[in-house]
Design an enzyme around this catalytic site. Structure first.
Site, short mmCIF file in Angstrom:
data_model
loop_
_atom_site.label_atom_id
_atom_site.label_comp_id
_atom_site.label_asym_id
_atom_site.label_seq_id
_atom_site.Cartn_x
_atom_site.Cartn_y
_atom_site.Cartn_z
N ILE A 260 15.17 -28.43 0.77
CA ILE A 260 14.13 -28.93 -0.28
C ILE A 260 12.89 -27.87 -0.57
O ILE A 260 12.58 -27.77 -1.69
CB ILE A 260 13.67 -30.45 0.16
CG1 ILE A 260 14.66 -31.35 -0.02
CG2 ILE A 260 12.36 -30.74 -0.54
CD1 ILE A 260 14.65 -32.74 0.59
N VAL B 12 3.63 -24.74 11.51
CA VAL B 12 2.70 -25.35 10.88
C VAL B 12 1.89 -26.44 12.21
O VAL B 12 0.78 -26.78 11.95
CB VAL B 12 3.28 -26.43 9.98
CG1 VAL B 12 3.85 -25.74 8.70
CG2 VAL B 12 4.40 -27.30 10.45
N TYR C 229 10.62 -40.59 13.32
CA TYR C 229 10.72 -39.99 11.72
C TYR C 229 10.00 -40.84 11.00
O TYR C 229 9.15 -40.68 10.04
CB TYR C 229 12.04 -39.67 11.41
CG TYR C 229 12.34 -38.77 10.16
CD1 TYR C 229 12.09 -37.62 10.04
CD2 TYR C 229 12.63 -39.67 8.90
CE1 TYR C 229 12.42 -36.85 8.82
CE2 TYR C 229 12.54 -38.97 7.61
CZ TYR C 229 12.51 -37.69 7.70
OH TYR C 229 12.58 -37.08 6.43
N LYS D 62 6.45 -40.50 8.52
CA LYS D 62 6.25 -40.34 7.04
C LYS D 62 5.69 -41.31 6.42
O LYS D 62 4.96 -41.19 5.63
CB LYS D 62 7.95 -40.50 6.57
CG LYS D 62 8.70 -39.30 6.94
CD LYS D 62 8.21 -38.00 6.50
CE LYS D 62 9.12 -36.82 6.66
NZ LYS D 62 8.71 -35.74 6.12
P1 NDP Z 1 15.75 -28.47 6.55
O1 NDP Z 1 15.87 -28.72 7.91
O2 NDP Z 1 16.77 -28.00 5.79
O3 NDP Z 1 14.52 -27.72 6.17
C1 NDP Z 1 13.27 -27.69 6.76
C2 NDP Z 1 12.65 -26.30 6.86
O4 NDP Z 1 11.29 -26.60 7.67
C3 NDP Z 1 13.47 -25.30 7.58
O5 NDP Z 1 13.30 -24.12 7.16
C4 NDP Z 1 12.77 -25.32 8.99
O6 NDP Z 1 12.80 -23.85 9.50
C5 NDP Z 1 11.12 -25.61 8.53
N1 NDP Z 1 10.38 -25.91 9.62
C6 NDP Z 1 10.77 -26.81 10.67
N2 NDP Z 1 9.77 -26.88 11.43
C7 NDP Z 1 8.82 -26.03 11.04
C8 NDP Z 1 7.52 -25.64 11.60
N3 NDP Z 1 7.14 -26.14 12.80
N4 NDP Z 1 6.93 -24.68 11.17
C9 NDP Z 1 7.28 -24.13 9.80
N5 NDP Z 1 8.37 -24.59 9.25
C10 NDP Z 1 9.20 -25.43 9.97
O7 NDP Z 1 15.15 -29.85 6.03
P2 NDP Z 1 14.90 -30.58 4.60
O8 NDP Z 1 14.75 -29.33 3.55
O9 NDP Z 1 15.83 -31.53 4.48
O10 NDP Z 1 13.63 -31.17 4.59
C11 NDP Z 1 12.42 -30.73 4.11
C12 NDP Z 1 11.30 -31.86 4.08
O11 NDP Z 1 12.00 -33.06 3.26
C13 NDP Z 1 11.08 -32.57 5.59
O12 NDP Z 1 9.76 -32.93 5.53
C14 NDP Z 1 11.80 -33.73 5.56
O13 NDP Z 1 11.48 -34.74 6.31
C15 NDP Z 1 11.83 -34.26 4.11
N6 NDP Z 1 12.89 -34.98 3.67
C16 NDP Z 1 14.26 -34.90 3.76
C17 NDP Z 1 15.14 -35.69 3.27
C18 NDP Z 1 16.76 -35.24 3.28
O14 NDP Z 1 17.54 -36.24 3.01
N7 NDP Z 1 16.95 -34.11 3.22
C19 NDP Z 1 14.93 -37.00 2.83
C20 NDP Z 1 13.45 -37.20 2.91
C21 NDP Z 1 12.39 -36.51 3.08
P3 NDP Z 1 13.91 -23.61 10.62
O15 NDP Z 1 15.00 -23.35 9.82
O16 NDP Z 1 13.53 -22.21 11.38
O17 NDP Z 1 14.08 -24.58 11.72
#
Ligand code: NDP
Length: 259
Positions: free
Chosen positions: A26, A72, A165, A169
C-alpha cells in the site's frame, strides 16, 4: 480558501511527501499516486536495497523520489530521517504513516513480543512520525498527515485472531482525531484511511485459503482490493481539494463494514 478548480487543487506539484513503509504494498502504491500527482516523494523504510529498487522503479516512471532508511519505532531513526528530508527538500507537506505489521495469534497464546511489536510499529511509530513532522508543519502553518489505519479499527477482523492489530488500529483512529483537534488551529490536517482487505504481503499467505475465501464472501463487492485503489483518496487528502477536511477516517473496504 475557496477552491475554484477542483482538478487543479488535486495537483501536488511543488509538494514534498514522506511515506513510511513505502518499499512495497500500500505504501508503494500511495507513493506512486502522490508522485503521479506531482509531489516529490521521500520513501522511508527498513531495507535500503529494496528502497533503492522502489525509487529506481518510480524514477523510471518520471516520479521524483528518494529513499530514507529508518525504523518508525526508533526515536533516533525518526529524528534522523525527518532531518534528512528537511535537508534534501526543505519541508514536508504531506506525511503518510503507512508502515504497519500484523501478528495472527490467539490472545491466550500471544507472546508479549507479538503484542508489543504490533502496538510499537502501528501506534507508537505513527505518533513518533506525526510528532516529528507535525512540529515542522506547525512552524509553516500547513500540512496534511494521513494515517493508514484499517477497518479493523471499527470491527473485529475475522476469522483470523489478531487482537493486537485490531486494538492498534482503533487507537490510530482516535489518535487521528486527537491530533486533528490539537493541530487544526495551525492549519495542519490529520486524517486516516481505513482499508478493508487489500492484496499485499500481509494478506498474501491467506488469500487462497479458508480465511481468504471468508474475506471475499463477507465483502459486498465480492473481491479483495488492490493497493492502487487507495491512491485516489490519498491524493485527495494530501491535496488542497480537502482543505477543510480534518479528523476524518475514510473507510475503503468494498462495503465490508456495512453488514
Ligand atoms: P506490507 O507488509 O506489504 O508493507 C509494509 C511496509 O512497512 C514494508 O515495506 C515494511 O518493511 C514496512 N515496515 C514495517 N515495519 C516498519 C518499521 N518499523 N519502520 C519502517 N517501515 C516498516 O503491508 P501493507 O502494504 O499491506 O500494509 C501497509 C499498511 O496498510 C499497514 O499499516 C497495514 O496495517 C495497513 N492495512 C493493510 C491492509 C491489507 O489488507 N493489506 C488492510 C488494512 C490496513 P519490510 O519490508 O522491511 O518489512
Amino acid at each position: 480558501m475557496a477552491i475554484r478548480n477542483i482538478i487543479q487543487a488535486l495537483r501536488l506539484d511543488g509538494k514534498v511527501a514522506l511515506v513510511t513503509g513505502g518499499n512495497r504494498g500500500i505504501g508503494k502504491a500511495i507513493a506512486r499516486a502522490l508522485g503521479q500527482a506531482g509531489a516529490c516523494v521521500a520513501i522511508m523504510d527498513l531495507e535500503h536495497e529494496n528502497g533503492m529498487g522502489t525509487v529506481d522503479e518510480l524514477a523510471g516512471e518520471g516520479i521524483s523520489a528518494y529513499f530514507v532508511q529508518g525504523d518508525v519505532t526508533s526515536p533516533e531513526d525518526v529524528k534522523a530521517a525527518v532531518a534528512e528530508v528537511l535537508h534534501r527538500s526543505g519541508k514536508v507537506d504531506v506525511l503518510v504513516n503507512n508502515a504497519g505489521i500484523c501478528r495472527n495469534v490467539a490472545a491466550e497464546e500471544m507472546a508479549w513480543s507479538d503484542w508489543y511489536d504490533v502496538i510499537n510499529v502501528n501506534l507508537n511509530g505513527v505518533f513518533l512520525m506525526a510528532q516529528a513532522v507535525g512540529r515542522e508543519m506547525i512552524k509553516r502553518r500547513c500540512g496534511s498527515i494521513i494515517n493508514i489505519s484499517s477497518m479493523s479499527g471499527y470491527i473485529v477482523n475475522h476469522p483470523q485472531p489478531q487482537c493486537s492489530y485490531n486494538a492498534s488500529k482503533a487507537a490510530v483512529n482516535h489518535l487521528t482525531k486527537s491530533l486533528a483537534y490539537e493541530w487544526a488551529k495551525y492549519n495542519v490536517r490529520v486524517n486516516a484511511i481505513a482499508p478493508g482487505y487489500i492484496a499485499t504481503n500481509i494478506t498474501a499467505p491467506n488469500l487462497n485459503n479458508e480465511w481468504g475465501r471468508t474475506w471475499v464472501e463477507l465483502t459486498p463487492m465480492k473481491r479483495i482490493g488492490a493497493p492502487e485503489e487507495l491512491g485516489g483518496i490519498a491524493v485527495y487528502l494530501a491535496s488542497d481539494a480537502s482543505s477543510f477536511t480534518t479528523g476524518a477516517v475514510f473507510v475503503v473496504d468494498g462495503g465490508y463494514t456495512l453488514i
